[in-house]
Design a protein around this motif. Structure first.
Motif, short mmCIF file in Angstrom:
data_model
loop_
_atom_site.label_atom_id
_atom_site.label_comp_id
_atom_site.label_asym_id
_atom_site.label_seq_id
_atom_site.Cartn_x
_atom_site.Cartn_y
_atom_site.Cartn_z
N ALA A 1 0.84 -1.19 0.00
CA ALA A 1 0.00 0.00 0.00
C ALA A 1 0.88 1.24 0.00
O ALA A 1 1.93 1.28 0.62
N GLY B 1 -3.61 1.18 -4.68
CA GLY B 1 -2.79 0.84 -3.54
C GLY B 1 -1.45 0.24 -3.88
O GLY B 1 -0.81 -0.36 -3.03
N ARG C 1 -12.16 -3.77 -2.23
CA ARG C 1 -10.72 -3.92 -2.10
C ARG C 1 -10.37 -4.71 -0.84
O ARG C 1 -9.44 -5.52 -0.83
N GLY D 1 -5.53 -5.54 -0.69
CA GLY D 1 -5.22 -4.15 -0.94
C GLY D 1 -4.57 -3.87 -2.28
O GLY D 1 -4.62 -2.73 -2.78
#
Length: 511
Positions: free
Chosen positions: A78, A89, A169, A174
């Motif tokens: 991320a 991300g 998500r 992520g």
């Protein structure tokens, strides 16, 4: 479905809505496609070969090594950064986004190879094991595609798709993101240039490799094999693909073969002369294939011709082969004669649009398709245009040639517009001659007389610049559009036995 007054066999109006619609792989013509060259000989389509499974595993490993691991490719984490990366991300930086896209391209190249080889396990090896519903749909799609004679199939990563919602998500991980992808394919014996479709694929990281998790998180234009188990029926001049029951597909193949012969008799043979007819199983599938929000107005539509916008300038648009899309609800309403008329009408559109540089104005395009269809069925105006002639006798006859809006089933009843267009083309045919009519259609669509290759490039003499009707009519017919409109109104009045039309009425714009 609204019907036209006529014989006991229903004659329903057709609302033919022109479609508004590009580098990897080795196809059946020998262009490069990724992955090992594999012979199709001896590969069973009924089951899943171990060779396919092993090949898919090798492809997945190659993706892992080339795209997601090693010194040149960091693992996704991320973070913020460029718009291309931060929206999903991934690590910051255009280089990382490029690496991710390159890895996805390799994955899609492997997927394309598996599709062409009818390798179910090869496709599923590139799908997230946790995406059960998507895996089921993909298996069904690949099994169905094995019945379709594909000459080419490839994908191109175009860029980022829409941002995933936070809960989506969180569900996928992520690093999940949506890719905007362009699908290109060709059906053998039909397409001389690629069909093109927009696709969205949701991509997830699993064990250091990217896998596909869905195709419903962004905009996608489906084909019929994306919607259910497809079957395929080949006729002598028709390829029918659909999710409808096989007897329905067989019926459409027979009708399509006969329709192609009737079109040849009027238009000639300078078109691919094999038509793809798509028959979905229900109205919901029809709506999805059309990319519409709902079914408004489709109760008036028996079939449609869909294809690339000829005037768009997009690569291959002028040579793309159209598809005939049948409304399954109409099949329960139409009699045998009605189904014959419908498919001949649509096949006429396929023939005229093959290699055309532009679409003629709707009244000319639809009217010509009606003329070919009714002529082949032996139907005259007293039957096929009874709705319009009744309006003329009641003093409510048309004063202008139909506009594009008149053919839109979402706006209102379309049957009178089709009758009016047919009778306008009939006026050209009877007063100016069949060859003049054909030349008018060619001039308005930018197709030279005698053109033989719908996929030829511009400048080869097969296509010419299309003429506006205001120029084409006087050049071809020797009268202007106002005079032609007046001639049409006189002929309609005579057919209705209503006397001469009001000379003061305004002529139509006619396109």
């Amino acid at each position: 479905m609204a019907e036209r007054p006529g014989p006991a066999e229903a004659l329903a109006p057709r609302a033919v809505l022109p479609g508004r619609r590009v580098p990897t792989g080795r196809d059946r013509d020998g262009r490069r496609r990724p992955g090992p060259e594999r012979s199709r000989a001896g590969r069973s389509r009924a089951g899943r070969s171990l060779a396919g499974k092993a090949g898919a595993a090798a492809a997945a490993a190659a993706l892992l090594l080339a795209g997601c691991h090693g010194p040149a490719a960091e693992r996704p984490v991320a973070g913020a950064g460029s718009s291309a990366a931060s929206s999903v991300g991934a690590p910051a930086g255009a280089a990382r986004a490029d690496e991710r896209s390159t890895a996805l391209q390799r994955l899609l190249d492997a997927r394309a190879a598996a599709v062409l080889d009818h390798d179910v396990d090869g496709v599923l090896a590139l799908v997230d094991p946790g995406a059960a519903a998507f895996r089921e749909r993909q298996e069904r799609t690949v099994v169905g595609l094995a019945r379709v004679p594909l000459a080419a199939w490839s994908y191109e990563v175009v860029g980022e798709g829409p941002r995933l919602a936070e809960d989506r998500r969180a569900e996928l991980g992520g690093s999940a993101w949506v890719a905007d992808v362009r699908l290109r394919y060709r059906v053998e014996g039909v397409d001389v240039v690629d069909q093109q479709r927009q696709r969205s694929f949701t991509v997830v990281e699993r064990g250091g490799a990217w896998l596909l998790a869905d195709d419903a998180d962004g905009p996608s234009r489906p084909d019929v094999w994306d919607l259910g188990a497809v079957d395929v029926v080949r006729g002598s001049r028709t390829l029918v693909v659909g999710t409808a029951p096989r007897p329905v597909l067989e019926q459409q193949a027979a009708l399509g073969d006969a329709a192609a012969e009737r079109v040849d008799a009027v238009w000639g043979t300078a078109w691919p002369r094999t038509t793809v007819v798509v028959v979905p199983d229900d109205a919901d599938q029809l709506v999805r294939l059309l990319g519409r929000e709902d079914a408004a107005g489709l109760d008036q539509v028996a079939a449609l011709t869909t294809g690339a916008d000829r005037s768009s300038g997009a690569p291959g648009a002028a040579g793309a082969a159209d598809r005939v899309l049948v409304n399954p609800a109409a099949l329960d309403v139409l009699g045998e004669l009605g189904r014959e008329v419908v498919l001949t009408h649509e096949t006429t559109h396929v023939a005229v649009r093959a290699g055309a540089a532009a679409d003629p104005p709707p009244w000319l395009s639809e009217g010509f398709a009606e003329l070919v269809a009714y002529e082949g069925a032996g139907l005259g105006p007293d039957v096929a245009a009874a709705d319009l002639l009744a309006e003329v006798r009641a003093g409510r006859g048309p004063v202008a040639l139909p506009s594009a809006a008149d053919f839109d089933p979402a706006v209102g009843a379309v049957a009178p517009a089709y009758s009016a267009a047919w009778l306008a083309v009939r006026t050209v045919d009877l007063r100016h001659g069949r060859e003049a009519l054909l030349e008018l259609v060619r001039a308005a669509s930018g197709r030279a007389a005698g053109a033989e290759d719908p996929g030829a490039e511009e400048g080869d003499g097969l296509r010419v610049a299309p003429l506006p009707l205001a120029d084409a009519v006087p050049r071809v017919l020797g009268v202007d559009l106002d005079v032609l409109t007046a001639q049409w109104r006189e002929d309609v009045a005579a057919l209705a036995g209503a006397g001469a039309p009001d000379a003061a009425a305004a002529p139509g714009d006619g396109g």
